[in-house]
Scaffold this motif. Structure first.
Motif, mmCIF file in Angstrom:
data_model
loop_
_atom_site.group_PDB
_atom_site.id
_atom_site.type_symbol
_atom_site.label_atom_id
_atom_site.label_comp_id
_atom_site.label_asym_id
_atom_site.label_seq_id
_atom_site.Cartn_x
_atom_site.Cartn_y
_atom_site.Cartn_z
ATOM 1 N N ALA A 154 0.835 -1.200 0.000
ATOM 2 C CA ALA A 154 0.000 0.000 0.000
ATOM 3 C C ALA A 154 0.869 1.250 0.000
ATOM 4 C CB ALA A 154 -0.921 -0.012 1.212
ATOM 5 N N ASP A 202 4.131 3.231 -3.274
ATOM 6 C CA ASP A 202 4.223 4.453 -4.049
ATOM 7 C C ASP A 202 4.911 5.545 -3.225
ATOM 8 O OD1 ASP A 202 3.757 5.188 -6.599
ATOM 9 O OD2 ASP A 202 1.951 6.341 -6.102
ATOM 10 N N ALA A 203 4.513 5.631 -1.942
ATOM 11 C CA ALA A 203 5.108 6.657 -1.088
ATOM 12 C C ALA A 203 6.572 6.356 -0.816
ATOM 13 C CB ALA A 203 4.337 6.743 0.222
ATOM 14 N N TYR A 204 6.924 5.079 -0.700
ATOM 15 C CA TYR A 204 8.327 4.708 -0.490
ATOM 16 C C TYR A 204 9.143 4.867 -1.752
ATOM 17 C CZ TYR A 204 7.107 2.286 3.889
ATOM 18 O OH TYR A 204 6.680 1.959 5.140
ATOM 19 N N GLN A 205 8.489 5.070 -2.885
ATOM 20 C CA GLN A 205 9.165 5.110 -4.190
ATOM 21 C C GLN A 205 9.943 3.826 -4.444
ATOM 22 O OE1 GLN A 205 11.393 8.727 -4.694
ATOM 23 N NE2 GLN A 205 9.515 9.761 -5.293
ATOM 24 N N LEU A 206 9.296 2.699 -4.226
ATOM 25 C CA LEU A 206 9.963 1.436 -4.521
ATOM 26 C C LEU A 206 10.086 1.273 -6.024
ATOM 27 C CD1 LEU A 206 8.280 -1.047 -2.040
ATOM 28 C CD2 LEU A 206 10.388 0.210 -1.792
ATOM 29 N N ILE A 255 -6.767 -3.709 0.783
ATOM 30 C CA ILE A 255 -5.526 -3.637 0.042
ATOM 31 C C ILE A 255 -5.872 -3.969 -1.407
ATOM 32 C CG2 ILE A 255 -3.237 -4.624 -0.241
ATOM 33 C CD1 ILE A 255 -3.601 -3.222 2.364
ATOM 34 N N ARG A 315 7.307 11.159 -8.611
ATOM 35 C CA ARG A 315 7.082 9.700 -8.598
ATOM 36 C C ARG A 315 7.167 9.104 -9.992
ATOM 37 N NH1 ARG A 315 2.300 9.397 -4.104
ATOM 38 N NH2 ARG A 315 3.648 10.112 -2.417
ATOM 39 N N PHE A 351 17.392 6.296 -5.260
ATOM 40 C CA PHE A 351 17.067 5.018 -4.618
ATOM 41 C C PHE A 351 18.124 4.556 -3.621
ATOM 42 C CE2 PHE A 351 14.512 4.699 -8.489
ATOM 43 C CZ PHE A 351 13.298 4.444 -7.901
ATOM 44 N N PHE A 383 14.600 8.487 1.560
ATOM 45 C CA PHE A 383 13.313 8.602 0.868
ATOM 46 C C PHE A 383 12.412 9.442 1.749
ATOM 47 C CE2 PHE A 383 12.225 4.952 3.482
ATOM 48 C CZ PHE A 383 10.975 5.300 3.932
#
Lengths: 325, 305
Positions: free
Chosen positions: A49, A52-56, B20, B205, B261, B266
């Motif tokens: 969830a 996106d915020a973690y920028q994975l 989820i 993003r 990254f 982050f």
């Protein structure tokens, strides 16, 4: 925290969840493993969830989607059959539905209309001399005559078992095919009409006064007839219910209507299978035996009475109050 | 993620009771037919073994053994798929081999009635039947063509055959996917260059996604191809960062990737920073010192190997 650090941190958890997904089924794993699985699953869901915020990176997100999907299927497993409701479905739902179902009524009329018409055409040799031969073909007639040339004296009992098994396999299979092709309406009606015309012609031909094998034939078919012919009508009716549901939807979308009809047709299919099994047992053991015709007729009358009871007494619509009381 | 890609994709989104949302890929006919074929072989093998056993037992039991075989044949013919899908959580042996699973349309597991009904209705999906007589074969045998199944799969958005539509089920691909993590940059110059990227530059993003997609795949490209692909993104970035125009495009993207990254915290530039920054003190923030880049020719594209 850097993304790379976060990944290193989570990697252990994800690996462990993966291993638990591959492990033994939930019912066979320990309480500790189950609670650990739940915790890891929730953590993976949270990671997904927040991906996106973690920028994975997209690859990791993809991996998480797959992982959560597998864990989800591990956690939520197929619900097996509710055997306890089968009795209710067969004895309460099925007869009430059959009693009111227009499609079963239509299938009943189509089948018996075609059957009687074909019977009459095949039997009246003077008026329609060629009908029986054309409907049944010469080979089938010869086979019928040779099959029923000797009076029934009973046969090797072990053959009875084999034939009962064959009738279960063959006739119930035809019932399922009838049901399934009813979804397309035209094939369903065609199979119903064809079976009715074929059987009617065979009965009609055997009922001719100049056919000596007729006595043995009716000796054979009387006992199991009611169950078997009713079952084929039920199969056709349940199939037509499916087919009609996507033509006349009653305000639903076609798919929703089809789904509802499928749910409704399940008890009918159950009743159909039970009737085919009963017919197969009678056909395998009683019909070929040397028992007197009066006994077979009694079985036919009794089974017709049981069907009447099932469809009319059990199926008669109850008002809501009485159903509650 | 973006709604625009949804109609063209074979992806379904499932929202669980835990709220989820995750994605599955829907299995198409070219994955489902091999599964069906394997199931067919399993069925025949089972019946063959049973037939041999029954023939052996038939000496003693006689007709009862044949009855057992015929009833087993009936059960396998009509309930093989339904029973396996009920007790193997939506999979048959063939589906297990191919890594696919039957689910309800909403992503929940199916129940026994759905499993049995969708397998009984396969008879319709097999239609129209073609007799081998057309090809000069014996007249009795019929070949299922599966044309109706293919038609409805083409017309429905989730590759559903008729049985699936009636029972409200979908078949999804459930395969493992290797966790790759962050790409390793073998070129030390990317790390050096990353320090010269202005600190106030924020990676959005969508830019982060594009960077990750590029860097994960760049090792499959030749240097010329990298240059060609990276140019669209790197050229405006070069101007923005004030780097020499002959800097390698590939290197700029790698450097930005490294900063986003691997090196950067982050959240910086996304959440905490936005919340914690005092707008009235923006002017007090130190201006970045003038960039002194290494000799520009060392950052240009190296000649290809």
């Amino acid at each position: 925290m850097k993304v790379s650090q976060l990944l290193e941190q989570r990697r252990q958890n994800w690996r462990e969840l993966e291993q638990l997904c591959d492990g033994p089924r939930r019912s066979r794993s320990t309480a500790h493993a189950v609670s650990r699985f739940a915790a890891l699953y929730r953590a993976a869901c949270a990671d997904l969830a927040l991906a996106d915020a973690y920028q994975l990176p997209p690859d990791t997100v993809q991996y998480l989607h797959r992982l959560v999907g597998r864990a989800h299927n591990r956690l939520y497993q197929t619900k097996p059959f509710h055997v306890s409701v089968w009795g209710q479905a067969l004895l309460v739902d099925a007869p009430r539905r059959i009693f009111q179902d227009r499609c079963v009524q239509l299938a009943f009329c189509v089948f018996w209309g075609a059957f009687l018409l074909s019977f009459f055409l095949a039997q009246s040799q003077a008026a329609f001399p060629a009908y029986a031969e054309e409907m049944l073909s010469q080979e089938v007639i010869e086979q019928l005559e040779s099959n029923f040339s000797e009076s029934l004296r009973g046969r090797d009992p072990s053959l009875n078992y084999a034939m009962a098994g064959f009738y279960i396999q063959h006739n119930t299979g035809i019932g399922f095919k009838c049901f399934a092709s009813g979804l397309l309406v035209v094939p369903g009606l065609f199979i119903c009409l064809y079976n009715a015309a074929f059987l009617g012609a065979a009965f009609g031909y055997m009922a001719r006064p100049d056919v000596p094998e007729g006595v043995n034939f009716f000796h054979f078919v009387t006992a199991h007839g009611p169950f078997e012919l009713t079952a084929i009508v039920l199969a056709t009716g349940a199939g037509l219910r499916l087919g009609w549901s996507w033509i006349q939807t009653g305000g639903l979308t076609r798919l929703a209507s089809l789904r509802r009809a499928a749910d409704e047709s399940v008890p009918l299919i159950g009743a159909m299978m039970v009737l085919f099994f009963l017919a197969a047992l009678i056909e395998g053991f009683l019909s070929p035996s040397g028992a007197p015709y009066s006994l077979k007729a009694a079985v036919a009358i009794f089974s017709s009475g049981a069907l009447m009871f099932y469809f009319i007494v059990l199926g008669f619509p109850r008002s809501a109050n009485r159903a509650v009381g | 993620m973006s709604d625009m890609s949804a109609p063209l994709d074979s992806r379904v989104e499932i929202v669980t009771p835990e709220n989820i949302a995750f994605h599955y890929r829907v299995a198409g006919p070219f994955r489902r037919f091999p599964a069906y074929f394997i199931d067919l072989l399993v069925r025949w093998a089972f019946l063959l073994v049973l037939l041999i056993a029954v023939s052996a037992a038939g000496v003693v039991l006689g007709g009862a053994a044949i009855a057992v075989f015929l009833v087993a044949y009936f059960v396998v013919e009509w309930f093989y798929g339904g029973l396996f899908e009920t007790f193997m959580n939506g999979q048959t042996p063939g589906k297990w081999v191919l890594g696919i699973r039957v689910l309800s349309s909403d992503g929940q597991p199916i129940n026994g009635v759905q499993a049995v009904l969708r397998n009984v209705l396969r008879f319709v999906d097999m239609m129209p039947m073609v007799s081998l007589q057309i090809f000069g074969g014996p007249p009795l045998y019929v070949l299922p063509t599966f044309v109706f199944a293919l038609l409805t799969m083409t017309l429905s958005r989730r590759f559903q055959r008729i049985g699936d539509l009636v029972c409200g089920t979908i078949v999804v691909i459930e395969e493992r996917y290797w966790l790759t993590g962050v790409a390793r940059l073998e070129d030390a110059r990317a790390r050096q260059l990353a320090e010269y990227i202005p600190l106030e530059f924020r990676v959005s993003r969508s830019l982060a996604r594009a960077l990750a997609a590029y860097v994960d795949r760049r090792r499959f490209f030749s240097p010329e191809r990298r240059r060609e692909v990276a140019r669209h993104l790197a050229q405006p970035l070069l101007e923005r960062f004030g780097f020499p125009p002959d800097t390698s495009y590939d290197l700029v993207l790698c450097a930005l990737y490294y900063r986003t990254f691997v090196a950067e915290r982050f959240g910086e530039g996304t959440r905490e920073d936005d919340l914690g920054r005092n707008p009235f003190r923006a002017a007090d923030q130190p201006q970045p010192a003038a960039v002194v880049l290494p000799a520009s020719n060392s950052l240009a594209d190296r000649p290809g190997p």
